[in-house]
Design a protein around this motif. Structure first.
Motif, PDB file in Angstrom:
ATOM      1  N   UNK A 259      -6.221   4.707   3.926  1.00  0.00           N
ATOM      2  CA  UNK A 259      -4.784   4.735   4.059  1.00  0.00           C
ATOM      3  C   UNK A 259      -4.407   3.235   3.300  1.00  0.00           C
ATOM      4  N   UNK A 260      -3.244   3.533   2.667  1.00  0.00           N
ATOM      5  CA  UNK A 260      -2.655   2.596   2.021  1.00  0.00           C
ATOM      6  C   UNK A 260      -2.793   1.081   2.388  1.00  0.00           C
ATOM      7  N   UNK A 261      -2.278   0.866   3.823  1.00  0.00           N
ATOM      8  CA  UNK A 261      -2.089  -0.204   4.603  1.00  0.00           C
ATOM      9  C   UNK A 261      -3.720  -0.829   4.634  1.00  0.00           C
ATOM     10  N   UNK A 262      -4.465  -0.039   4.788  1.00  0.00           N
ATOM     11  CA  UNK A 262      -5.997  -0.574   4.943  1.00  0.00           C
ATOM     12  C   UNK A 262      -6.543  -1.183   3.791  1.00  0.00           C
ATOM     13  N   UNK A 263      -6.118  -0.618   2.808  1.00  0.00           N
ATOM     14  CA  UNK A 263      -6.827  -1.039   1.350  1.00  0.00           C
ATOM     15  C   UNK A 263      -6.042  -1.632   0.370  1.00  0.00           C
ATOM     16  N   UNK A 264      -4.908  -1.588   0.082  1.00  0.00           N
ATOM     17  CA  UNK A 264      -3.830  -2.001  -0.919  1.00  0.00           C
ATOM     18  C   UNK A 264      -3.889  -3.302  -1.174  1.00  0.00           C
ATOM     19  N   UNK A 265      -3.602  -3.849   0.157  1.00  0.00           N
ATOM     20  CA  UNK A 265      -3.186  -5.389   0.002  1.00  0.00           C
ATOM     21  C   UNK A 265      -1.739  -5.576  -0.576  1.00  0.00           C
ATOM     22  N   UNK A 266      -1.627  -6.778  -1.476  1.00  0.00           N
ATOM     23  CA  UNK A 266      -0.213  -6.720  -2.313  1.00  0.00           C
ATOM     24  C   UNK A 266       1.103  -6.365  -1.368  1.00  0.00           C
TER      25      UNK A 266
END
Length: 325
Positions: A22-29
């Motif tokens: 999931x984007x929120x789990x891995x992207x950071x930034x």
């Protein structure tokens, strides 16, 4: 064990192993290159949703800045499919419909990088990270305006990635942001609306249906579906009270999403509330039950359900027990 039994343990031809995130789990930034905050960013940074040792996902595994490294790792794993989610607030950053070019470029690089490594991209448009501006201005999923905003977001992503993505999923586990976010208040935006929160259930399902239509209008090449968390309710004992409790629980979790998506209408508790509030309008249920190419199922475990007196042992909130959900 003989060969016949071994054959029975093999997955069928054409079965694809894959990876997902999931984007929120891995992207950071979380605030880089024009990204707007999500409801999870605000809930954690404000202390509304405390995390042990003060951790947050502002950096996470920093895939936004280390995309090539992560793609190389995926290539080394060798799984033929990768499902990712798109961060909605990385794309539409305010209520003026401002689209963020840097966010779109990131997902271009992600999809192209997967294809270069022989990995089929599967895109999930919503994995709970509602833009905070949408919550502030329109009440998030409690507001019907969110349906239109999500439809616009779908069109934008379909126009950008529609020729390259192999599978499209409108949402991942929409029950969680709707029920935990607005009914029980356990997840951001952490609103305890009680039964009135069922309006969010209706609106998020309606947004799904409109998203399916938008993807088809854009003629995306991939299959289209949604991903649900399905538990499978079993009575804890043969006691009639436990059997009845398991049946109620199936309405409150599995069937709350499955019934309307499959054209059976809302479960009774939701139907009563959304009709009373005027949240359900003509043709809404037809849109919600828009035909799917694929139904994604996240199955973590089955659940043994006991009667109300023992329900707290099985993880139900007091509200859900009280309302017979």
């Amino acid at each position: 064990m003989n060969d016949t039994n071994n054959d029975n343990l093999r997955f069928p031809e054409g079965f694809l192993w894959g990876t997902s995130n999931a984007a929120y789990q891995i992207e950071g930034a979380w605030d880089a290159d024009g990204k707007a905050p999500s409801i999870w960013d605000i809930a954690i940074h404000s202390g509304q949703l405390p995390v042990p040792e003060g951790s947050d996902l502002s950096v996470a595994s920093d895939e936004y800045h280390r995309l090539s490294e992560d793609l190389d790792l995926l290539g080394e794993i060798g799984a033929p499919v990768h499902r990712f989610s798109v961060s909605w607030p990385r794309i539409i950053i305010d209520d003026q419909k401002t689209t963020n070019p840097a966010g779109l470029d990131y997902y271009d690089r992600l999809v192209d990088g997967l294809l270069e490594r022989g990995i089929r991209p599967a895109a999930c448009l919503y994995h709970w990270d509602t833009p905070q501006w949408l919550e502030d201005r329109y009440g998030g999923w409690m507001g019907r305006e969110s349906v239109d905003w999500f439809t616009d977001f779908t069109h934008i992503m379909a126009q950008r990635l529609g020729d390259r993505v192999d599978q499209w999923y409108t949402m991942n586990e929409p029950s969680h942001p709707a029920l935990a976010g607005y009914v029980a208040g356990m997840f951001p935006p952490m609103r305890q609306e009680g039964e009135r929160g069922f309006d969010a259930v209706h609106n998020i399902l309606l947004a799904h249906g409109m998203s399916v239509r938008a993807l088809r209008e854009e003629n995306v090449k991939g299959s289209i579906g949604v991903i649900l968390a399905v538990i499978g309710m079993q009575p804890a004992t043969s006691n009639p009270d436990d059997i009845a409790a398991a049946d109620r629980a199936s309405y409150g979790i599995d069937r709350m999403m499955l019934d309307p998506l499959l054209g059976r209408g809302h479960v009774p508790t939701v139907r009563r509330q959304v009709e009373e509030d005027g949240a359900c309008r003509d043709n809404d249920m037809e849109i919600i039950s828009e035909p799917l190419d694929v139904l994604g199922v996240n199955w973590y475990s089955s659940l043994n359900v006991a009667s109300t007196e023992r329900a707290s042992k099985f993880g139900y909130s007091d509200f859900m027990v009280e309302k017979g959900l």
